[in-house]
Scaffold this motif. Structure first.
Motif, PDB file in Angstrom:
ATOM      1  N   VAL A  13       0.858  -1.177   0.000  1.00 49.11           N
ATOM      2  CA  VAL A  13       0.000   0.000   0.000  1.00 49.11           C
ATOM      3  C   VAL A  13       0.900   1.234   0.000  1.00 49.11           C
ATOM      4  CG1 VAL A  13      -1.777   1.256   1.293  1.00 49.11           C
ATOM      5  CG2 VAL A  13      -1.829  -1.245   1.216  1.00 49.11           C
ATOM      6  N   GLU A  14       0.558   2.220  -0.827  1.00 47.17           N
ATOM      7  CA  GLU A  14       1.363   3.431  -0.989  1.00 47.17           C
ATOM      8  C   GLU A  14       0.548   4.668  -0.637  1.00 47.17           C
ATOM      9  OE1 GLU A  14       2.286   3.244  -5.158  1.00 47.17           O
ATOM     10  OE2 GLU A  14       3.711   1.593  -4.893  1.00 47.17           O
ATOM     11  N   MET A  15       1.242   5.757  -0.380  1.00 39.04           N
ATOM     12  CA  MET A  15       0.559   7.007  -0.061  1.00 39.04           C
ATOM     13  C   MET A  15      -0.356   7.447  -1.201  1.00 39.04           C
ATOM     14  SD  MET A  15      -0.038   8.994   2.402  1.00 39.04           S
ATOM     15  CE  MET A  15       1.248   8.639   3.578  1.00 39.04           C
ATOM     16  N   SER A  16      -0.003   7.116  -2.434  1.00 38.16           N
ATOM     17  CA  SER A  16      -0.861   7.478  -3.570  1.00 38.16           C
ATOM     18  C   SER A  16      -2.212   6.750  -3.533  1.00 38.16           C
ATOM     19  CB  SER A  16      -0.145   7.203  -4.891  1.00 38.16           C
ATOM     20  OG  SER A  16       0.166   5.828  -5.006  1.00 38.16           O
ATOM     21  N   ASP A  17      -2.352   5.726  -2.690  1.00 41.18           N
ATOM     22  CA  ASP A  17      -3.608   4.972  -2.551  1.00 41.18           C
ATOM     23  C   ASP A  17      -4.567   5.621  -1.555  1.00 41.18           C
ATOM     24  OD1 ASP A  17      -2.302   3.109  -4.167  1.00 41.18           O
ATOM     25  OD2 ASP A  17      -1.687   1.888  -2.445  1.00 41.18           O
ATOM     26  N   LEU A  18      -4.069   6.580  -0.796  1.00 45.48           N
ATOM     27  CA  LEU A  18      -4.835   7.162   0.307  1.00 45.48           C
ATOM     28  C   LEU A  18      -6.220   7.635  -0.123  1.00 45.48           C
ATOM     29  CD1 LEU A  18      -4.747   8.152   3.328  1.00 45.48           C
ATOM     30  CD2 LEU A  18      -3.966  10.334   2.399  1.00 45.48           C
ATOM     31  N   ARG A  19      -6.310   8.441  -1.160  1.00 48.36           N
ATOM     32  CA  ARG A  19      -7.605   9.006  -1.586  1.00 48.36           C
ATOM     33  C   ARG A  19      -8.592   7.892  -1.948  1.00 48.36           C
ATOM     34  NH1 ARG A  19      -7.734  12.596   1.096  1.00 48.36           N
ATOM     35  NH2 ARG A  19      -9.921  12.557   0.603  1.00 48.36           N
ATOM     36  N   THR A  20      -8.104   6.842  -2.576  1.00 45.59           N
ATOM     37  CA  THR A  20      -8.989   5.743  -2.973  1.00 45.59           C
ATOM     38  C   THR A  20      -9.613   5.094  -1.752  1.00 45.59           C
ATOM     39  OG1 THR A  20      -7.716   5.301  -4.971  1.00 45.59           O
ATOM     40  CG2 THR A  20      -9.080   3.503  -4.128  1.00 45.59           C
ATOM     41  N   TYR A  21      -8.784   4.717  -0.786  1.00 45.85           N
ATOM     42  CA  TYR A  21      -9.318   4.042   0.400  1.00 45.85           C
ATOM     43  C   TYR A  21     -10.229   4.959   1.202  1.00 45.85           C
ATOM     44  CZ  TYR A  21      -6.024   0.249  -0.557  1.00 45.85           C
ATOM     45  OH  TYR A  21      -5.346  -0.797  -1.138  1.00 45.85           O
ATOM     46  N   VAL A  22      -9.865   6.226   1.308  1.00 44.85           N
ATOM     47  CA  VAL A  22     -10.700   7.186   2.032  1.00 44.85           C
ATOM     48  C   VAL A  22     -12.063   7.325   1.348  1.00 44.85           C
ATOM     49  CG1 VAL A  22     -10.940   9.635   2.664  1.00 44.85           C
ATOM     50  CG2 VAL A  22      -8.772   8.426   3.083  1.00 44.85           C
ATOM     51  N   SER A  23     -12.071   7.336   0.020  1.00 47.81           N
ATOM     52  CA  SER A  23     -13.335   7.515  -0.711  1.00 47.81           C
ATOM     53  C   SER A  23     -14.324   6.388  -0.439  1.00 47.81           C
ATOM     54  CB  SER A  23     -13.074   7.642  -2.215  1.00 47.81           C
ATOM     55  OG  SER A  23     -12.716   6.395  -2.789  1.00 47.81           O
ATOM     56  N   TRP A  24     -13.826   5.196  -0.138  1.00 52.55           N
ATOM     57  CA  TRP A  24     -14.730   4.074   0.130  1.00 52.55           C
ATOM     58  C   TRP A  24     -15.562   4.320   1.386  1.00 52.55           C
ATOM     59  CZ3 TRP A  24     -10.888  -0.549  -0.710  1.00 52.55           C
ATOM     60  CH2 TRP A  24     -10.477  -0.550  -2.044  1.00 52.55           C
ATOM     61  N   GLY A  25     -15.087   5.162   2.265  1.00 55.11           N
ATOM     62  CA  GLY A  25     -15.830   5.488   3.478  1.00 55.11           C
ATOM     63  C   GLY A  25     -17.135   6.220   3.205  1.00 55.11           C
ATOM     64  N   ARG A  26     -17.301   6.772   2.008  1.00 58.25           N
ATOM     65  CA  ARG A  26     -18.560   7.442   1.633  1.00 58.25           C
ATOM     66  C   ARG A  26     -19.594   6.454   1.097  1.00 58.25           C
ATOM     67  NH1 ARG A  26     -14.625  11.164  -0.496  1.00 58.25           N
ATOM     68  NH2 ARG A  26     -14.916  10.296  -2.569  1.00 58.25           N
TER      69      ARG A  26
END
Length: 176
Positions: A13-26
């Motif tokens: 897992v990389e920092m560039s993945d952050l937005r993707t994983y965060v978006s799943w919370g919506r």
């Protein structure tokens, strides 16, 4: 040795993945199924994922599942035993479900566990009410080994079904 997919692969897992994983919370449906806190504020999701990425824990081993150029999930291999781990996998958001991504990611998790970590056995569990996960585990050749504790899933009481596969069984099925 058989590879589960040429279009999906696992990587750290990389920092560039952050937005993707965060978006799943919506995605409320995703959160309810994955056991994530529903309606958790985005900054809380971001802080959680940032900490996981910046300070990765060796247990579980967490790998991003990437299909093409997109992060579509993650796979965990958890446990303290040197030759045995628990497989977990998540595909998000929920719009991606039902297209074989979970089976592919979980299969790649088995492959990584046996080939890269040198495990002798991998186990998993899924709640009985989540029949899609049960189908994935059985399609991967995992054998049901028992019943686990009760759990709430989508507002109903259900129970965990437990599965396992040994390296020998996995190698037999992937080379035939």
């Amino acid at each position: 040795m058989h590879s589960f997919s040429s279009s999906m692969f696992l990587r750290p897992v990389e920092m560039s993945d952050l937005r993707t994983y965060v978006s799943w919370g919506r995605d409320r449906v995703f959160c309810e199924h994955a056991g994530w806190t529903v309606d958790l504020p985005e900054p809380a999701h971001e802080a959680h994922w940032r900490a996981l990425i910046e300070r990765p824990n060796p247990n579980p081993v967490r790998l991003a599942a990437v299909s093409g150029e997109e992060v579509v999930g993650y796979v965990d291999l958890a446990g303290e035993e040197p030759d045995r781990r628990e497989l977990g996998y998540t595909i998000g958001p929920s719009a991606r479900w039902g297209h074989g991504l979970g089976r592919t990611a979980a299969g790649l998790g088995l492959e990584y566990g046996f080939q890269e970590l040198g495990l002798r056995e991998i186990w998993a569990e899924a709640v009985d009410a989540n029949q899609a996960s049960i189908r994935i585990l059985t399609a991967l050749g995992m054998t049901e080994t028992g019943r686990g504790h009760e759990e709430q899933f989508l507002g109903a009481t259900t129970f965990y079904r437990q599965f396992k596969i040994t390296m020998a069984n996995w190698e037999r099925q992937t080379t035939s």
